[in-house]
Design a protein around this motif. Structure first.
Motif, PDB file in Angstrom:
ATOM      1  N   PHE A 112       0.807  -1.216   0.000  1.00 55.60           N
ATOM      2  CA  PHE A 112       0.000   0.000   0.000  1.00 55.60           C
ATOM      3  C   PHE A 112       0.846   1.274   0.000  1.00 55.60           C
ATOM      4  N   ASP A 113       2.145   1.141   0.252  1.00 52.69           N
ATOM      5  CA  ASP A 113       3.051   2.291   0.301  1.00 52.69           C
ATOM      6  C   ASP A 113       2.545   3.338   1.296  1.00 52.69           C
ATOM      7  N   LEU A 114       2.415   2.922   2.557  1.00 56.97           N
ATOM      8  CA  LEU A 114       1.889   3.787   3.600  1.00 56.97           C
ATOM      9  C   LEU A 114       2.963   4.092   4.643  1.00 56.97           C
ATOM     10  N   ASP A 115       2.946   5.315   5.145  1.00 59.33           N
ATOM     11  CA  ASP A 115       3.841   5.725   6.226  1.00 59.33           C
ATOM     12  C   ASP A 115       3.040   5.819   7.518  1.00 59.33           C
ATOM     13  N   LEU A 116       3.645   5.352   8.613  1.00 58.73           N
ATOM     14  CA  LEU A 116       2.952   5.283   9.900  1.00 58.73           C
ATOM     15  C   LEU A 116       3.503   6.304  10.891  1.00 58.73           C
ATOM     16  N   LEU A 117       2.572   7.023  11.557  1.00 54.29           N
ATOM     17  CA  LEU A 117       2.902   7.918  12.664  1.00 54.29           C
ATOM     18  C   LEU A 117       2.104   7.476  13.883  1.00 54.29           C
ATOM     19  N   VAL A 118       2.755   7.484  15.035  1.00 54.82           N
ATOM     20  CA  VAL A 118       2.128   7.042  16.278  1.00 54.82           C
ATOM     21  C   VAL A 118       2.179   8.186  17.294  1.00 54.82           C
ATOM     22  N   PHE A 119       1.035   8.481  17.906  1.00 54.71           N
ATOM     23  CA  PHE A 119       0.917   9.586  18.863  1.00 54.71           C
ATOM     24  C   PHE A 119       0.778   9.005  20.269  1.00 54.71           C
ATOM     25  N   HIS A 120       1.798   9.279  21.092  1.00 60.74           N
ATOM     26  CA  HIS A 120       1.839   8.692  22.430  1.00 60.74           C
ATOM     27  C   HIS A 120       2.320   9.724  23.433  1.00 60.74           C
ATOM     28  N   GLN A 121       1.458  10.048  24.440  1.00 61.13           N
ATOM     29  CA  GLN A 121       1.817  10.981  25.508  1.00 61.13           C
ATOM     30  C   GLN A 121       2.434  12.272  24.971  1.00 61.13           C
ATOM     31  N   GLU A 122       1.754  12.876  24.028  1.00 61.58           N
ATOM     32  CA  GLU A 122       2.146  14.157  23.425  1.00 61.58           C
ATOM     33  C   GLU A 122       3.467  14.102  22.675  1.00 61.58           C
ATOM     34  N   GLN A 123       3.890  12.901  22.337  1.00 62.73           N
ATOM     35  CA  GLN A 123       5.044  12.714  21.470  1.00 62.73           C
ATOM     36  C   GLN A 123       4.577  12.005  20.201  1.00 62.73           C
ATOM     37  N   ILE A 124       5.290  12.239  19.118  1.00 58.39           N
ATOM     38  CA  ILE A 124       4.946  11.620  17.844  1.00 58.39           C
ATOM     39  C   ILE A 124       6.134  10.790  17.379  1.00 58.39           C
ATOM     40  N   TYR A 125       5.859   9.551  16.972  1.00 57.57           N
ATOM     41  CA  TYR A 125       6.927   8.617  16.597  1.00 57.57           C
ATOM     42  C   TYR A 125       6.694   8.063  15.192  1.00 57.57           C
ATOM     43  N   ILE A 133       6.349  12.078   5.137  1.00 62.38           N
ATOM     44  CA  ILE A 133       6.292  12.452   6.551  1.00 62.38           C
ATOM     45  C   ILE A 133       6.926  13.820   6.762  1.00 62.38           C
ATOM     46  N   GLN A 134       8.024  14.103   6.077  1.00 64.27           N
ATOM     47  CA  GLN A 134       8.675  15.404   6.227  1.00 64.27           C
ATOM     48  C   GLN A 134       7.746  16.526   5.782  1.00 64.27           C
ATOM     49  N   CYS A 135       7.007  16.288   4.715  1.00 63.89           N
ATOM     50  CA  CYS A 135       6.043  17.289   4.242  1.00 63.89           C
ATOM     51  C   CYS A 135       4.979  17.541   5.303  1.00 63.89           C
ATOM     52  N   TRP A 136       4.515  16.472   5.948  1.00 65.20           N
ATOM     53  CA  TRP A 136       3.514  16.602   7.017  1.00 65.20           C
ATOM     54  C   TRP A 136       4.107  17.349   8.219  1.00 65.20           C
ATOM     55  N   ILE A 137       5.347  17.050   8.570  1.00 62.33           N
ATOM     56  CA  ILE A 137       6.029  17.739   9.680  1.00 62.33           C
ATOM     57  C   ILE A 137       6.111  19.235   9.407  1.00 62.33           C
ATOM     58  N   THR A 160      -2.783   7.625  21.680  1.00 57.55           N
ATOM     59  CA  THR A 160      -3.968   8.444  21.420  1.00 57.55           C
ATOM     60  C   THR A 160      -4.547   8.160  20.045  1.00 57.55           C
ATOM     61  N   LYS A 161      -3.670   8.093  19.058  1.00 61.35           N
ATOM     62  CA  LYS A 161      -4.127   7.753  17.708  1.00 61.35           C
ATOM     63  C   LYS A 161      -2.940   7.306  16.881  1.00 61.35           C
ATOM     64  N   MET A 162      -3.243   6.683  15.758  1.00 57.52           N
ATOM     65  CA  MET A 162      -2.235   6.294  14.786  1.00 57.52           C
ATOM     66  C   MET A 162      -2.645   6.909  13.450  1.00 57.52           C
ATOM     67  N   MET A 163      -1.651   7.262  12.644  1.00 54.06           N
ATOM     68  CA  MET A 163      -1.933   7.941  11.389  1.00 54.06           C
ATOM     69  C   MET A 163      -1.161   7.287  10.257  1.00 54.06           C
ATOM     70  N   LEU A 164      -1.845   7.058   9.165  1.00 56.81           N
ATOM     71  CA  LEU A 164      -1.235   6.487   7.972  1.00 56.81           C
ATOM     72  C   LEU A 164      -1.295   7.518   6.852  1.00 56.81           C
ATOM     73  N   ASP A 189      -5.195  12.430   1.908  1.00 58.24           N
ATOM     74  CA  ASP A 189      -4.040  11.528   1.945  1.00 58.24           C
ATOM     75  C   ASP A 189      -3.676  11.087   3.358  1.00 58.24           C
ATOM     76  N   ILE A 190      -4.626  11.216   4.295  1.00 58.81           N
ATOM     77  CA  ILE A 190      -4.379  10.832   5.695  1.00 58.81           C
ATOM     78  C   ILE A 190      -5.522   9.969   6.211  1.00 58.81           C
ATOM     79  N   LEU A 191      -5.167   8.789   6.725  1.00 61.28           N
ATOM     80  CA  LEU A 191      -6.129   7.904   7.380  1.00 61.28           C
ATOM     81  C   LEU A 191      -5.737   7.783   8.844  1.00 61.28           C
ATOM     82  N   GLU A 192      -6.682   8.027   9.745  1.00 58.67           N
ATOM     83  CA  GLU A 192      -6.385   7.990  11.170  1.00 58.67           C
ATOM     84  C   GLU A 192      -7.113   6.833  11.849  1.00 58.67           C
ATOM     85  N   ILE A 193      -6.418   6.195  12.782  1.00 57.94           N
ATOM     86  CA  ILE A 193      -6.999   5.127  13.600  1.00 57.94           C
ATOM     87  C   ILE A 193      -7.194   5.701  14.995  1.00 57.94           C
TER      88      ILE A 193
END
Length: 284
Positions: A112-125, A133-137, A160-164, A189-193
């Motif tokens: 699917f060529d997807l990039d994953l971002l994870v939001f945990h305790q006000e940090q993003i991984y 991802i750099q464009c989103w940053i 808190t959430k995950m983002m693809l 272009d963003i799908l959130e879990i």
């Protein structure tokens, strides 16, 4: 569609989405909108934000607009009080759902060529900084920490959430394969879990209860699919002229102007006109 003239209940709250609504395409808030929001609150109105963004990303807007009312963040997973500088409500993605994504991430990423971002305790991984991802940053003006997938598995609780991030067609296909998860497209272009059963609408209901308000006193405005439940719940649900077509279908009315044409001023004008005609706002 024009303003529904049959809706005569007084409006005390404006709850605004951020991207595509409050912000123009350059991620800016015009000086005139800033001034009108300030005047609106000085006259006794209540203005706040409902966004998929994190606190880190929204903090500059809180300061710029001098916001004092609770805000809906992470598409409803958190409600933040800027006066007390604390979260009033927090929801998290279940550990089993987080683990499923982690277990399948590499098989997901390749076809699917997807990039994953994870939001945990006000940090993003993330596991790697890709151009996407750099464009989103750059857009969100946030920091993202690179961590191994094994490292992510150690923080599987209280996410808190995950983002693809990916191409719209790939996100749609993948979304169809994970119907057991609570997902929403916040941008094309963003799908959130998100945590199960959570969306901007559920958070708005909590906010209404917290403040002792009624849905008919609330005007909510947005532009994308993550705004649908919020628009349905509010007594006055508004879609931007530049909104997704499916959001326009559930809105009470649609702005004449777009986010690049200061459509939020159109909304504030409508609310303040209702005060002049039938309502004197009283600060509680």
């Amino acid at each position: 569609m024009s303003i529904d003239q049959s809706m005569h209940m007084p409006i005390r709250w404006i709850v605004s989405d951020v991207d595509g609504t409050l912000l123009d395409t350059h991620q800016q808030i015009s000086p005139y909108i800033q001034q009108r929001i300030r005047t609106f609150t000085e006259r006794g109105g209540y203005f706040t934000l409902a966004t998929g963004r994190s606190l880190m990303s929204v903090q500059p807007f809180i300061e710029l607009l001098h916001l004092t009312n609770p805000l809906i963040l992470y598409n409803g997973a958190k409600i933040y009080d800027p006066l007390q500088a604390c979260f009033l409500e927090e929801q998290f993605v279940s550990k089993s759902h987080v683990q499923w994504i982690f277990n399948h991430y590499y098989s997901i990423r390749q076809p699917f060529d997807l990039d994953l971002l994870v939001f945990h305790q006000e940090q993003i991984y993330c596991t790697r900084i890709t151009p996407r991802i750099q464009c989103w940053i750059d857009k969100e003006q946030v920091e993202v920490q690179v961590i191994t997938l094994m490292g992510l598995e150690h923080i599987a609780e209280q996410i808190t959430k995950m983002m693809l991030l990916g191409e719209p067609e790939s996100l749609t296909l993948f979304q169809q394969q994970i119907e057991f998860l609570n997902t929403v497209k916040s941008e094309h272009d963003i799908l959130e879990i998100l945590p199960f059963g959570i969306n901007k609408g559920t958070a708005l209901q909590q906010l209404i209860t917290m403040t002792g308000s009624q849905p008919d006193e609330v005007l909510a405005v947005g532009d994308h699919l993550n705004d649908v439940e919020m628009i349905k719940l509010a007594g006055h649900g508004v879609a931007m002229q530049n909104a997704h077509s499916d959001l326009k279908k559930v809105a009470n009315w649609i702005t004449v102007k777009t986010n690049n044409e200061e459509a939020l001023v159109e909304i504030i004008d409508h609310v303040e006109q209702s005060w002049t005609e039938q309502y004197n706002p009283v600060i509680r």
